[in-house]
Design an enzyme around this catalytic site. Structure first.
Site, mmCIF file in Angstrom:
data_model
loop_
_atom_site.group_PDB
_atom_site.id
_atom_site.type_symbol
_atom_site.label_atom_id
_atom_site.label_comp_id
_atom_site.label_asym_id
_atom_site.label_seq_id
_atom_site.Cartn_x
_atom_site.Cartn_y
_atom_site.Cartn_z
ATOM 1 C CB ALA A 199 26.445 7.185 -5.476
ATOM 2 C CE LYS A 250 19.883 -1.958 5.283
ATOM 3 N NZ LYS A 250 20.945 -0.988 5.558
ATOM 4 C CG ASN A 298 23.089 3.715 8.931
ATOM 5 O OD1 ASN A 298 23.217 4.833 9.400
ATOM 6 N ND2 ASN A 298 21.954 3.250 8.447
ATOM 7 C CE LYS A 341 21.714 5.741 -2.006
ATOM 8 N NZ LYS A 341 21.209 6.558 -3.085
ATOM 9 C CB VAL A 353 19.419 3.734 11.144
ATOM 10 C CG1 VAL A 353 20.699 3.446 11.919
ATOM 11 C CG2 VAL A 353 18.209 3.174 11.858
ATOM 12 C CE LYS A 356 17.751 15.212 -1.896
ATOM 13 N NZ LYS A 356 17.899 13.789 -1.557
ATOM 14 C CB SER A 385 27.703 -2.219 -2.836
ATOM 15 O OG SER A 385 26.686 -3.185 -2.651
ATOM 16 C CB THR A 416 15.582 -4.908 12.022
ATOM 17 O OG1 THR A 416 15.806 -3.653 11.406
ATOM 18 C CG2 THR A 416 14.889 -5.833 11.058
#
Length: 199
Positions: free
Chosen positions: A63, A109, A147, A67, A155, A24, A106, A172
């Site tokens: 970062a 979650k 997100n 994940k 997502v 990357k 962060s 979920t």
């Protein structure tokens, strides 16, 4: 990450990308002469400390993390090595080299992190940075993302693909809350943490 780097470049700052993903790095930044690329892993304190010592960053934006919530349930040892020990290493290297400010990215979650190892690891990362803050002149601070819409790991492409194929959207659970950020909002949150003198 790329949007953040574009924004930082617009401020005229020198950028060092430290990542174990050389593919990357080469793909996204290989032709950019303004970006210094270092292949390394946050799990490796010696390499991290040497990199900080050589390049002397004023600001560090941490970062790096594993994940994927589902994968981390089956590999909690790897999650801890990267997310928790890696964060301790970033903080230690920053303290050793008098970084001005170290910023952790962060996640929502991390609050409350009772349902998955990923959230628990991110909460531990935050605790490490909070514990380090105030020990020296180096400032430690955290920003929490939700997100980030349509980014890698978002997502939304998963939901779109699911709905396109089945006409059904699975989540979920009905009690699950999700917080969404635009890429621009996420980037500005980090830039604000860099520029805010109080934290």
């Amino acid at each position: 990450g790329r949007a953040l780097i574009r924004r930082i470049k617009s401020l005229g700052m020198q950028i060092i990308v430290y990542s174990r993903d050389e593919g990357k790095q080469a793909l996204y930044f290989g032709r950019d002469k303004d970006i210094i690329r270092v292949v390394g892993d946050v799990r490796d304190l010696d390499k991290l400390s040497t990199t900080f010592r050589i390049h002397k960053p004023d600001y560090v934006i941490h970062a790096a993390a594993l994940k994927r919530v589902d994968d981390m349930e089956f590999h909690p040892d790897e999650c801890v090595k990267t997310n928790v020990i890696g964060s301790q290493n970033v903080a230690t290297a920053a303290l050793k080299t008098d970084v001005t400010k170290c910023i952790l990215i962060s996640t929502d979650k991390a609050c409350p992190p009772v349902r998955n190892i990923y959230g628990i690891s991110k909460a531990a990362m935050e605790k490490i940075f909070c514990l380090m803050d105030g020990k020296t002149e180096t400032k430690f601070t955290c920003v929490r993302y939700g997100n980030v819409a349509w980014s890698t790991g978002s997502v939304l492409p998963i939901w779109k693909d699911m709905f396109d194929k089945t006409g059904v959207l699975r989540t979920t659970g009905p009690e699950m809350r999700r917080f969404f950020f635009t890429v621009e909002h996420a980037v500005e949150l980090v830039i604000n943490a860099v520029e805010n003198e109080d934290r």
